[in-house]
Scaffold this active site. Structure first.
Site, PDB file in Angstrom:
ATOM      1  N   HIS A  84      40.324 -76.170 -89.777  1.00 56.95           N
ATOM      2  CA  HIS A  84      40.332 -77.435 -90.511  1.00 56.95           C
ATOM      3  C   HIS A  84      41.701 -78.112 -90.411  1.00 56.95           C
ATOM      4  O   HIS A  84      41.787 -79.325 -90.230  1.00 56.95           O
ATOM      5  CB  HIS A  84      39.973 -77.205 -91.985  1.00 56.95           C
ATOM      6  CG  HIS A  84      38.509 -77.203 -92.247  1.00 56.95           C
ATOM      7  ND1 HIS A  84      37.676 -76.184 -91.861  1.00 56.95           N
ATOM      8  CD2 HIS A  84      37.717 -78.114 -92.863  1.00 56.95           C
ATOM      9  CE1 HIS A  84      36.448 -76.463 -92.216  1.00 56.95           C
ATOM     10  NE2 HIS A  84      36.440 -77.631 -92.835  1.00 56.95           N
ATOM     11  N   LYS A 107      30.356 -71.203 -99.928  1.00 61.13           N
ATOM     12  CA  LYS A 107      29.974 -70.618-101.218  1.00 61.13           C
ATOM     13  C   LYS A 107      30.929 -71.131-102.286  1.00 61.13           C
ATOM     14  O   LYS A 107      32.095 -71.423-102.010  1.00 61.13           O
ATOM     15  CB  LYS A 107      29.973 -69.095-101.167  1.00 61.13           C
ATOM     16  CG  LYS A 107      31.322 -68.457-100.982  1.00 61.13           C
ATOM     17  CD  LYS A 107      31.206 -66.938-100.997  1.00 61.13           C
ATOM     18  CE  LYS A 107      32.578 -66.312-100.822  1.00 61.13           C
ATOM     19  NZ  LYS A 107      32.532 -64.861-100.777  1.00 61.13           N
TER      20      LYS A 107
END
Length: 187
Positions: free
Chosen positions: A40, A105
């Site tokens: 990222h 999650k």
């Protein structure tokens, strides 16, 4: 009791995303890309410097996972979700660039939830602790960028019936808030 799931195709079409609501169970078919923290960071650096991204991110799904090495005869090792909040600082920028879905999650920051609504995207959650089971949905794996990051390299996964649940939708629906409200009501 049988629980129904909706089968969706990735890359995602905007019309499909509009119909997904928090709490809907989905089975993803098609292509998803793995990317964790380090990947990222590089994607954002590429955007900041005006470089072309290593994938056309428009309509795509990023899975916050770094798979374990595959055993002989397997396509991929265990591939479970990592904690999504670690990607919160990067996510709005990627959504603005056209990203349509993330799989991870845990819940997301207010800034990410707002960006999901503004950019017409969706956040999906997968089961933590079921990485070996999740790997059964992966049919093909190719490293497409940042190979030097090892397990955190960006991988293109071809998946079939990858299970997930819609946690945040384009309408502002939030599965985590819904769960808290149900708990307060004593259900």
């Amino acid at each position: 009791m049988r629980i129904e799931s909706r089968r969706i195709q990735s890359p995602l079409d905007s019309d499909v995303v509009k119909k997904l609501t928090a709490g809907t169970r989905v089975l993803i078919c098609g292509v998803v890309y793995t990317a964790r923290d380090a990947a990222h960071q590089r994607l954002i650096e590429a955007l900041d410097s005006g470089e072309e991204l290593p994938l056309d991110i428009r309509g795509q799904t990023l899975y916050y996972a770094g798979p374990a090495p595959a055993r002989p005869g397997q396509v991929i090792g265990s591939v479970g979700p990592t904690t999504s909040s670690r990607m919160d600082v990067f996510t709005p920028r990627l959504l603005e660039a056209g990203l349509k879905a993330m799989i991870g999650k845990g819940d997301r920051s207010a800034a990410v939830r707002e960006s999901i609504v503004e950019n017409g995207a969706v956040y999906l959650v997968s089961l933590g602790g079921a990485a070996a089971l999740t790997a059964r949905s992966v049919r093909q794996v190719d490293v497409i960028a940042y190979d030097d990051l090892g397990t955190e390299a960006i991988r293109r996964l071809v998946v079939e019936d990858f299970p997930a649940i819609v946690a945040n939708d384009i309408h502002g629906g939030d599965l985590f808030e819904q769960g808290k409200a149900q708990y307060r009501r004593g259900r």
